[in-house]
Design a protein around this motif. Structure first.
Motif, mmCIF file in Angstrom:
data_model
loop_
_atom_site.group_PDB
_atom_site.id
_atom_site.type_symbol
_atom_site.label_atom_id
_atom_site.label_comp_id
_atom_site.label_asym_id
_atom_site.label_seq_id
_atom_site.Cartn_x
_atom_site.Cartn_y
_atom_site.Cartn_z
ATOM 1 N N TYR A 216 26.370 50.127 50.053
ATOM 2 C CA TYR A 216 27.081 49.179 49.196
ATOM 3 C C TYR A 216 27.915 49.934 48.169
ATOM 4 O O TYR A 216 27.455 50.927 47.604
ATOM 5 N N VAL A 217 29.139 49.453 47.951
ATOM 6 C CA VAL A 217 29.997 50.022 46.908
ATOM 7 C C VAL A 217 30.356 48.932 45.908
ATOM 8 O O VAL A 217 30.932 47.894 46.278
ATOM 9 N N ASN A 218 29.997 49.143 44.644
ATOM 10 C CA ASN A 218 30.497 48.281 43.580
ATOM 11 C C ASN A 218 31.850 48.866 43.183
ATOM 12 O O ASN A 218 31.938 49.882 42.497
ATOM 13 N N ALA A 219 32.915 48.215 43.649
ATOM 14 C CA ALA A 219 34.261 48.764 43.489
ATOM 15 C C ALA A 219 34.737 48.631 42.047
ATOM 16 O O ALA A 219 34.260 47.787 41.292
ATOM 17 N N HIS A 220 35.718 49.469 41.702
ATOM 18 C CA HIS A 220 36.381 49.271 40.406
ATOM 19 C C HIS A 220 37.087 47.914 40.442
ATOM 20 O O HIS A 220 36.969 47.147 39.506
ATOM 21 N N GLY A 221 37.856 47.667 41.553
ATOM 22 C CA GLY A 221 38.350 46.338 41.903
ATOM 23 C C GLY A 221 38.720 45.400 40.765
ATOM 24 O O GLY A 221 38.092 44.360 40.585
ATOM 25 N N THR A 222 39.783 45.715 40.043
ATOM 26 C CA THR A 222 40.122 44.904 38.871
ATOM 27 C C THR A 222 40.865 43.629 39.230
ATOM 28 O O THR A 222 40.964 42.718 38.422
ATOM 29 N N GLY A 223 41.462 43.596 40.441
ATOM 30 C CA GLY A 223 42.352 42.479 40.779
ATOM 31 C C GLY A 223 43.806 42.853 40.579
ATOM 32 O O GLY A 223 44.703 42.036 40.777
ATOM 33 N N SER A 224 44.042 44.096 40.182
ATOM 34 C CA SER A 224 45.429 44.578 40.070
ATOM 35 C C SER A 224 45.894 44.985 41.469
ATOM 36 O O SER A 224 45.182 45.693 42.180
ATOM 37 N N PRO A 225 47.079 44.505 41.919
ATOM 38 C CA PRO A 225 47.520 44.798 43.288
ATOM 39 C C PRO A 225 47.516 46.285 43.616
ATOM 40 O O PRO A 225 46.933 46.698 44.619
ATOM 41 N N MET B 253 47.759 42.253 33.446
ATOM 42 C CA MET B 253 46.788 41.174 33.273
ATOM 43 C C MET B 253 47.232 39.936 34.048
ATOM 44 O O MET B 253 48.419 39.602 34.069
ATOM 45 N N ALA B 254 46.247 39.264 34.663
ATOM 46 C CA ALA B 254 46.573 38.044 35.404
ATOM 47 C C ALA B 254 47.040 36.964 34.434
ATOM 48 O O ALA B 254 46.515 36.847 33.326
ATOM 49 N N GLY B 255 48.038 36.199 34.862
ATOM 50 C CA GLY B 255 48.596 35.175 33.985
ATOM 51 C C GLY B 255 47.829 33.882 34.079
ATOM 52 O O GLY B 255 47.142 33.474 33.166
ATOM 53 N N GLY B 256 47.897 33.266 35.222
ATOM 54 C CA GLY B 256 47.142 32.052 35.430
ATOM 55 C C GLY B 256 47.646 30.872 34.635
ATOM 56 O O GLY B 256 46.887 29.979 34.293
ATOM 57 N N GLN B 257 48.933 30.863 34.330
ATOM 58 C CA GLN B 257 49.480 29.734 33.580
ATOM 59 C C GLN B 257 49.304 28.443 34.361
ATOM 60 O O GLN B 257 49.012 27.406 33.806
ATOM 61 N N ALA B 258 49.466 28.548 35.700
ATOM 62 C CA ALA B 258 49.465 27.330 36.499
ATOM 63 C C ALA B 258 48.155 27.125 37.258
ATOM 64 O O ALA B 258 47.918 26.084 37.816
ATOM 65 N N THR B 259 47.320 28.174 37.295
ATOM 66 C CA THR B 259 46.122 28.073 38.124
ATOM 67 C C THR B 259 44.896 27.747 37.286
ATOM 68 O O THR B 259 44.915 27.839 36.069
ATOM 69 N N GLU B 260 43.840 27.354 37.965
ATOM 70 C CA GLU B 260 42.554 27.200 37.296
ATOM 71 C C GLU B 260 42.077 28.586 36.875
ATOM 72 O O GLU B 260 42.210 29.545 37.641
ATOM 73 N N PRO B 261 41.518 28.715 35.662
ATOM 74 C CA PRO B 261 41.095 30.041 35.188
ATOM 75 C C PRO B 261 40.224 30.794 36.192
ATOM 76 O O PRO B 261 40.449 31.971 36.462
ATOM 77 N N GLU B 262 39.257 30.087 36.790
ATOM 78 C CA GLU B 262 38.313 30.766 37.689
ATOM 79 C C GLU B 262 38.990 31.323 38.931
ATOM 80 O O GLU B 262 38.465 32.221 39.574
ATOM 81 N N GLN B 263 40.159 30.748 39.277
ATOM 82 C CA GLN B 263 40.826 31.210 40.498
ATOM 83 C C GLN B 263 41.856 32.297 40.234
ATOM 84 O O GLN B 263 42.469 32.820 41.162
ATOM 85 N N ALA B 264 42.049 32.644 38.979
ATOM 86 C CA ALA B 264 43.137 33.565 38.636
ATOM 87 C C ALA B 264 42.798 35.008 38.958
ATOM 88 O O ALA B 264 43.685 35.824 39.158
ATOM 89 N N ILE B 265 41.513 35.329 38.982
ATOM 90 C CA ILE B 265 41.155 36.719 39.261
ATOM 91 C C ILE B 265 40.686 36.835 40.701
ATOM 92 O O ILE B 265 39.772 36.142 41.122
ATOM 93 N N ARG B 266 41.378 37.713 41.453
ATOM 94 C CA ARG B 266 41.192 37.746 42.902
ATOM 95 C C ARG B 266 41.167 39.184 43.411
ATOM 96 O O ARG B 266 42.090 39.599 44.132
ATOM 97 N N PRO B 267 40.124 39.932 43.103
ATOM 98 C CA PRO B 267 40.078 41.315 43.598
ATOM 99 C C PRO B 267 40.156 41.355 45.121
ATOM 100 O O PRO B 267 39.503 40.570 45.800
ATOM 101 N N PHE B 268 40.988 42.215 45.627
ATOM 102 C CA PHE B 268 41.163 42.476 47.065
ATOM 103 C C PHE B 268 41.726 41.285 47.842
ATOM 104 O O PHE B 268 41.720 41.285 49.071
#
Lengths: 79, 419
Positions: free
Chosen positions: B307-316, B217-232
């Motif tokens: 078009y592909v709707n990816a699974h793309g969770t934001g996990s590296p 799970m993304a932490g985002g302790q220091a970032t703005e919540p909206e910027q914490a999830i970054r798929p791809f």
């Protein structure tokens, strides 16, 4: 008649069966008459016991056949 | 196309209540990611980010629905767990949008497949103190409510469904697993109509922490919540959970034609394969294989997918694996790729159904939504949408779902004028 036990039963019935009016909950009717199914009946009894601070086993309720007999049983165990 | 039609949909997520709201939010790239407050020690070691439903209650969530179903929903589900109430809300929306409240499809010809398992973690956590303090006073409905099948029971009672019904599980791929099962019910003739419900996974704090401790799970302790999830994006750091539920109405073409219901899209093909691997360890070969099988099932070559709707969770690891699989199948360039999870979080068991709704809406309205926070795309190839939505003609689309424990799924959807 009105007392703490009947008041508690009435409040529970109104939560479980929101379409019922308070004055319909009298000692003369049964929960089934009011439209309660088997789960609703346990729900009413559990909530009422909780309100009154009573803990009884479900087997104690086998002779309960209407709200009057439920109220009498609960009154006997009211702390 | 011989697959079932999609004749209705409903959705509820962090950025939208209802499908038209969802179409607008997707086009605008609205983010639903926010920060939660946590109690206890070490807040810096706790998962704080989540895309939660804003102020959900059943009465508000069904405000646009017609009587008598709205009142019946209040009666049947007024005291149900939030997850079940969300299912009721999206099921009613899908039911109405499909026109089933006016159509005379017999209840015995309508099935229901609920996507999800372990749906009520938070609810159990809420009830537990009552058990500890006074076991006798557990809510009488709890034995019904702790079972995920409560979704099937409650919705079928409300809508009078008496065909086949059950829950299916496939971790984060549950939504696609349910779509596939429902398609088979319709294709086999076991049902004329089948409701697919992506059920809201109501995570407990303990379950959130477990994902977090695993590093998923993304932490985002220091970032703005909206910027914490970054798929791809090169700076991706894990998924953010989202609260969401969705409904798709699958129906045989014959049944829809009988009652004059227009298709929103067609479910043209699908495939599911296990990796034979109980871990959180995705395989690019297996993902490419399942996408390729779904295409063959749809009778399409890769070049037909727009078009592909990816699974793309934001996990590296997950993002890199999926992009590798996409490149293997489509080469460089290829279809547009985006991840709805970047906007509304990972709706876990509901994700596949929520994202199928997102796919159908983009197909209908002719756009592809933004990839949130995609500043530096990982690797090359794969036609990733940037940080703004853009017009796109989508005739055929693919939606992927991959789950912990080796679940690989892919479904192919087609715009009505293509079949």
């Amino acid at each position: 008649m009105s007392d703490a036990v009947l008041t508690a039963i009435r409040s529970s019935v109104l939560v479980v069966l929101p379409e019922i009016e308070p004055e319909q909950v009298t000692e003369e009717v049964s929960l089934t008459d009011l439209g309660a199914n088997s789960i609703d009946r346990v729900d009413v009894v559990t909530m009422t016991m909780d309100t009154l601070g009573i803990s009884l086993s479900v087997t104690e309720f086998t002779d309960v056949h209407d709200i009057g007999s439920l109220a009498r049983l609960l009154r006997r165990h009211t702390p | 196309m011989s697959g079932p039609w999609i004749t209705g949909a409903g959705v509820l997520c962090a950025t939208a209540a209802g499908v038209e709201d969802f179409a607008r939010a997707l086009r605008a790239g609205t983010s639903g990611i926010g920060r939660r407050s946590v109690d206890g020690d070490h807040p810096e070691l706790r998962p704080l980010l989540s895309a939660d439903l804003p102020g959900f209650d059943l009465s508000g969530a069904t405000a646009d629905r017609e009587e008598p179903l709205r009142r019946a929903a209040a009666r049947d589900a007024g005291r149900s767990p939030r997850s079940v109430q969300a299912s009721v809300a999206v099921a009613l929306e899908g039911w109405e949008r499909a026109g089933l409240h006016r159509a005379g499809v017999p209840g015995e010809r309508i099935g229901i497949v609920v996507a999800g398992h372990n749906l009520g973690g938070r609810f159990a956590e809420e009830v537990r103190p009552r058990y500890l303090s006074s076991p006798v006073h557990l809510p009488a409905r709890y034995p019904l409510q702790f079972m995920d099948t409560d979704h099937v029971g409650t919705v079928s009672q409300l809508l009078g469904l008496t065909g086949e019904g059950y829950t299916v599980g496939g971790a984060s791929a549950s939504g696609n697993v349910a779509l596939i099962n429902a398609a088979r019910l319709v294709e086999s003739g076991a049902a004329d109509v089948c409701l697919v419900l992506g059920a809201l996974t109501d995570l407990s704090d303990m379950e959130r922490q477990a994902f977090y401790n695993l590093g998923a799970m993304a932490g985002g302790q220091a970032t703005e919540p909206e910027q914490a999830i970054r798929p791809f994006d090169a700076a991706h750091g894990g998924f953010v959970p989202g609260q969401g539920a969705a409904c798709l109405v699958l129906e045989s073409a014959a049944s829809a034609k009988r009652r004059g219901a227009a298709p929103w899209a067609g479910l043209e093909g699908y495939a599911m394969r296990l990796s034979g691997n109980g871990l959180a360890d995705p395989s690019a070969a297996d993902e490419a294989d399942v996408m390729s099988r779904a295409l063959r099932h749809a009778g399409l070559v890769p070049g037909r997918i727009d078009y592909v709707n990816a699974h793309g969770t934001g996990s590296p690891l997950g993002d890199e694996t999926e992009l590798t699989a996409l490149r293997a199948l489509f080469g460089h360039g290829g279809p547009w790729v985006n991840s709805t999870k970047g906007l509304i979080g990972h709706c876990l068991c509901a994700a596949g159904v929520v994202e199928a709704v997102a796919t159908v809406l983009q197909m209908r309205d002719g756009f592809v939504h933004a990839n949130a926070n995609l500043v530096t795309p990982i690797g090359t190839g794969g036609r990733l949408v940037g940080t703004r939505s853009q017009p796109a003609a989508i005739g055929h689309a693919m939606s992927n779902g991959f789950g912990f424990g080796g679940f690989n799924t892919s479904v192919v959807l087609g715009r009505p004028d293509t079949f």
